[in-house]
Design a protein around this motif. Sequence first.
Motif, PDB file in Angstrom:
ATOM      1  N   UNK A 223     -10.195 -15.577 -30.632  1.00 26.01           N
ATOM      2  CA  UNK A 223      -9.871 -15.551 -29.204  1.00 26.01           C
ATOM      3  C   UNK A 223     -10.770 -16.578 -28.518  1.00 26.01           C
ATOM      4  N   UNK A 224     -10.153 -17.592 -27.928  1.00 29.37           N
ATOM      5  CA  UNK A 224     -10.911 -18.634 -27.234  1.00 29.37           C
ATOM      6  C   UNK A 224     -10.958 -18.369 -25.739  1.00 29.37           C
ATOM      7  N   UNK A 230      -8.465 -16.585 -20.785  1.00 26.13           N
ATOM      8  CA  UNK A 230      -8.025 -16.620 -22.173  1.00 26.13           C
ATOM      9  C   UNK A 230      -7.351 -17.968 -22.431  1.00 26.13           C
ATOM     10  N   UNK A 231      -7.938 -18.751 -23.334  1.00 24.58           N
ATOM     11  CA  UNK A 231      -7.425 -20.094 -23.615  1.00 24.58           C
ATOM     12  C   UNK A 231      -6.485 -20.086 -24.813  1.00 24.58           C
ATOM     13  N   UNK A 232      -6.839 -19.323 -25.845  1.00 23.02           N
ATOM     14  CA  UNK A 232      -5.909 -19.078 -26.947  1.00 23.02           C
ATOM     15  C   UNK A 232      -6.290 -17.770 -27.634  1.00 23.02           C
ATOM     16  N   UNK A 247     -11.163 -26.558 -26.007  1.00 24.91           N
ATOM     17  CA  UNK A 247     -11.852 -25.354 -25.581  1.00 24.91           C
ATOM     18  C   UNK A 247     -13.251 -25.680 -25.057  1.00 24.91           C
ATOM     19  N   UNK A 248     -13.943 -26.589 -25.747  1.00 26.82           N
ATOM     20  CA  UNK A 248     -15.325 -26.912 -25.408  1.00 26.82           C
ATOM     21  C   UNK A 248     -15.446 -28.137 -24.503  1.00 26.82           C
ATOM     22  N   UNK A 249     -14.301 -28.714 -24.091  1.00 24.77           N
ATOM     23  CA  UNK A 249     -14.336 -29.891 -23.217  1.00 24.77           C
ATOM     24  C   UNK A 249     -14.968 -29.530 -21.882  1.00 24.77           C
TER      25      UNK A 249
END
Length: 250
Positions: A223-224, A230-232, A247-249
Amino acid sequence: MSAQTEPIFHLKQVSQQFGQFTALEDINLQIYPGEKVALVGASGAGKSTLISLLNGTLQPSQGQVRVLGRNLSDLSQKTRRQLRRQIGTIYQQFHLVDNLRVIHNVNAGYLGRWSFWQAALSLVWPLEVEKALLTLAQVGIPEKLYDRTDQLSGGQQQRVAIARVLVQDPAAILADEPISSLDPERSREVMDLLRDLSEQTGKTLVTSLHEIAFARSHCDRIVGLRHGRLFFDLPAEDVTDEMVAELYRI
């Protein structure tokens, strides 16, 4: 998962505010018995806040958190405490009493069930010694039973914290950044241990991680979280390098 299987955790349109700051926004999430789920995302993405909602130490600003089929907001304090005993949490800081022997820290897993007098007696004359030894054997350090906790390495202390949760015998284990203070070798040992315990006992495992490699290798599902949203939410093998980069951008 079968439609007949009830989720052990179910978040419905959950948001969490701290003053003007939104830590989580409109989270919908279901986690089922026996799953191994990694929560990943940058610092401040909301991972620890989500763990605190799952174990009931935090009440959502909006939405509904259901644990083992019960809406936490509907429960009395006493009932909520009883339900929380079914959820074991392992913290980044371990939360051990350094100047006590290992057996006393392991037996802290009984505190929700023991009376005050049982707990006090056990500090003088340890109770449940065989169970403590068994759980320490499960985590690989049975010989440390009577050692002072502050004489152990960081990795060994994390194993004591895991043994304490095993004594608690919860339905699910939450691990909040369990390897962030450990070196790579100890990190792998602890992640192997958490994965193996989940698979051997059938307990649900939810762990927040910075290391995406461990999320992929040790969990079924990732879970991102990005900026509290919730991103993915995907099977581990379906999470691509491009998704992780986004996700980390910053």
